[in-house]
Design an enzyme around this catalytic site. Sequence first.
Site, PDB file in Angstrom:
ATOM      1  N   MET A  31     -53.736 -13.824  40.131  1.00  0.00           N
ATOM      2  CA  MET A  31     -53.201 -12.920  39.106  1.00  0.00           C
ATOM      3  C   MET A  31     -52.892 -11.550  39.718  1.00  0.00           C
ATOM      4  SD  MET A  31     -54.939 -13.918  35.529  1.00  0.00           S
ATOM      5  CE  MET A  31     -56.470 -13.031  35.728  1.00  0.00           C
ATOM      6  N   LEU A  34     -54.678  -7.948  44.427  1.00  0.00           N
ATOM      7  CA  LEU A  34     -55.255  -8.773  45.489  1.00  0.00           C
ATOM      8  C   LEU A  34     -56.290  -8.016  46.310  1.00  0.00           C
ATOM      9  CD1 LEU A  34     -52.004 -10.565  46.705  1.00  0.00           C
ATOM     10  CD2 LEU A  34     -53.665 -11.308  44.966  1.00  0.00           C
ATOM     11  N   HIS A  35     -57.252  -8.783  46.825  1.00  0.00           N
ATOM     12  CA  HIS A  35     -58.313  -8.236  47.680  1.00  0.00           C
ATOM     13  C   HIS A  35     -58.633  -9.272  48.755  1.00  0.00           C
ATOM     14  CE1 HIS A  35     -60.835 -10.936  45.362  1.00  0.00           C
ATOM     15  NE2 HIS A  35     -60.520 -10.301  44.240  1.00  0.00           N
ATOM     16  N   HIS A  38     -58.776 -13.033  47.880  1.00  0.00           N
ATOM     17  CA  HIS A  38     -57.486 -13.731  47.805  1.00  0.00           C
ATOM     18  C   HIS A  38     -56.938 -14.005  49.212  1.00  0.00           C
ATOM     19  CE1 HIS A  38     -57.466 -11.327  43.898  1.00  0.00           C
ATOM     20  NE2 HIS A  38     -57.343 -12.561  43.461  1.00  0.00           N
ATOM     21  N   GLN A 149     -64.563 -20.164  45.122  1.00  0.00           N
ATOM     22  CA  GLN A 149     -65.825 -20.542  44.478  1.00  0.00           C
ATOM     23  C   GLN A 149     -66.292 -19.483  43.490  1.00  0.00           C
ATOM     24  OE1 GLN A 149     -69.322 -21.680  46.921  1.00  0.00           O
ATOM     25  NE2 GLN A 149     -70.484 -20.834  45.203  1.00  0.00           N
ATOM     26  N   LYS A 150     -65.824 -18.252  43.686  1.00  0.00           N
ATOM     27  CA  LYS A 150     -66.165 -17.150  42.787  1.00  0.00           C
ATOM     28  C   LYS A 150     -66.048 -17.560  41.313  1.00  0.00           C
ATOM     29  CE  LYS A 150     -66.119 -12.867  41.084  1.00  0.00           C
ATOM     30  NZ  LYS A 150     -65.348 -13.120  39.890  1.00  0.00           N
ATOM     31  N   GLN A 154     -64.182 -22.739  36.857  1.00  0.00           N
ATOM     32  CA  GLN A 154     -62.735 -22.967  36.929  1.00  0.00           C
ATOM     33  C   GLN A 154     -62.403 -24.074  37.937  1.00  0.00           C
ATOM     34  OE1 GLN A 154     -59.669 -19.723  36.879  1.00  0.00           O
ATOM     35  NE2 GLN A 154     -59.719 -19.991  39.070  1.00  0.00           N
ATOM     36  N   VAL A 177     -65.930 -14.312  48.777  1.00  0.00           N
ATOM     37  CA  VAL A 177     -65.938 -13.164  49.692  1.00  0.00           C
ATOM     38  C   VAL A 177     -66.614 -12.004  48.969  1.00  0.00           C
ATOM     39  CG1 VAL A 177     -64.510 -11.537  50.997  1.00  0.00           C
ATOM     40  CG2 VAL A 177     -63.858 -13.949  50.861  1.00  0.00           C
ATOM     41  N   SER A 187     -60.946  -8.485  41.130  1.00  0.00           N
ATOM     42  CA  SER A 187     -59.939  -7.501  40.703  1.00  0.00           C
ATOM     43  C   SER A 187     -60.517  -6.598  39.629  1.00  0.00           C
ATOM     44  CB  SER A 187     -58.700  -8.218  40.158  1.00  0.00           C
ATOM     45  OG  SER A 187     -58.220  -9.134  41.107  1.00  0.00           O
TER      46      SER A 187
HETATM   47  P1  AMP Z   1     -57.706 -14.190  40.239  1.00  0.00           P
HETATM   48  O1  AMP Z   1     -56.548 -13.432  40.787  1.00  0.00           O
HETATM   49  O2  AMP Z   1     -58.911 -13.358  39.992  1.00  0.00           O
HETATM   50  O3  AMP Z   1     -57.323 -15.091  39.107  1.00  0.00           O
HETATM   51  O4  AMP Z   1     -58.166 -15.165  41.393  1.00  0.00           O
HETATM   52  C1  AMP Z   1     -57.243 -15.981  42.081  1.00  0.00           C
HETATM   53  C2  AMP Z   1     -58.012 -16.898  42.989  1.00  0.00           C
HETATM   54  O5  AMP Z   1     -58.772 -16.119  43.919  1.00  0.00           O
HETATM   55  C3  AMP Z   1     -59.002 -17.772  42.237  1.00  0.00           C
HETATM   56  O6  AMP Z   1     -59.016 -19.065  42.830  1.00  0.00           O
HETATM   57  C4  AMP Z   1     -60.310 -17.056  42.463  1.00  0.00           C
HETATM   58  O7  AMP Z   1     -61.440 -17.889  42.386  1.00  0.00           O
HETATM   59  C5  AMP Z   1     -60.119 -16.526  43.864  1.00  0.00           C
HETATM   60  N1  AMP Z   1     -61.018 -15.411  44.125  1.00  0.00           N
HETATM   61  C6  AMP Z   1     -61.212 -14.314  43.354  1.00  0.00           C
HETATM   62  N2  AMP Z   1     -62.188 -13.530  43.875  1.00  0.00           N
HETATM   63  C7  AMP Z   1     -62.616 -14.150  44.997  1.00  0.00           C
HETATM   64  C8  AMP Z   1     -63.606 -13.849  45.982  1.00  0.00           C
HETATM   65  N3  AMP Z   1     -64.369 -12.761  45.913  1.00  0.00           N
HETATM   66  N4  AMP Z   1     -63.777 -14.722  47.001  1.00  0.00           N
HETATM   67  C9  AMP Z   1     -63.026 -15.848  47.075  1.00  0.00           C
HETATM   68  N5  AMP Z   1     -62.072 -16.187  46.196  1.00  0.00           N
HETATM   69  C10 AMP Z   1     -61.869 -15.357  45.163  1.00  0.00           C
END
Ligand code: AMP
Length: 300
Positions: A31, A34-35, A38, A149-150, A154, A177, A187
């Site tokens: 979404m 990004l960090h 991602h 895995q965060k 899901q 991470v 995010s």
């Molecule tokens: P989001 O943009 O938050 O919807 O996340 C997109 C993808 O990045 C999803 O598969 C999340 O599980 C993954 N994600 C989010 N935060 C982390 C993190 N800290 N470490 C690893 N993957 C992440």
Amino acid sequence: MPHVISDLNEIRAQVLAWRAAGQRVGLVPTMGALHAGHVSLVSASAAECDRTVATIFVNPMQFGPSEDFSRYPRNLDRDLELLAGTKTDVVFAPATDKMYAAGHASYVGVERVTERWEGAIRPTHFRGVATIVLKLFNIAPADIAYFGQKDYQQTVVIRRMVADLNVSIQIRVCPTVREPDGLAMSSRNVYLNPDERRRALVLPESLREAADAAAGGERDAAKIARQMRQRIESTAGVSLDYAAVVDPRTLEELTEITGGAIALVAARLGSTRLIDNMWLGIAGSGDGGPGSVKPAASPP
Ligand code: AMP
């Protein structure tokens, strides 16, 4: 900067052309905002695929009416700068009215594994997640899709959907991470004020304590969950939604740890809601990263 495609037919044609040329394509749905979490998914894709497509789409359907859809952080330029330093080949960033055209009336409902935890607190969330993920798999029909895995529940929901609906894509789940102090990257961390940011550490700390207890031989799952709850509930300014030790496949609460187990937590700090989780294992524990022995679960 990676090439940006917003057109649904164009991304589909690009992915199909790569695959027709014998190239393996990885898909990283996000979404945006990004960090490094991602970026780790992009790296995992680039390590085993010839091409990597990152998608950036803030999916309105997975937000409840009182949730943070309108204030969710959006900054495509910053995201593209971050991805420029990675092996992303293309960014798919569609407009909302193209993803959900007028008259859209179809949804993907995954039962059972969506009933508890996040699903209980956010009743329409997983319907939105499953729908957008299946749409992305159809629009950008990659070989492998990467998730973190965060968002553990899901990943279980997506694996269930892919198995049940015979979707032709492999799912990989990559370790969480974390910031140097242990907070899972998210995010939503930008919402936290400095005081909340400090208090938020009780989430990874309670999970670490649970993992240490299990690694030290504690088999009483209810006791471990109770300790997590007590620790979080006794932290001022942190409001617990749930802390549980569950079966990694069914997500049902465990009474005893006999094999794989995962600890899940969710809590609110002010108006920010955070989730986190950690594997609890007999032979090891953690996020599935170095030192961990627990692979990501396949569907029940
Ligand atoms: P989001 O943009 O938050 O919807 O996340 C997109 C993808 O990045 C999803 O598969 C999340 O599980 C993954 N994600 C989010 N935060 C982390 C993190 N800290 N470490 C690893 N993957 C992440």
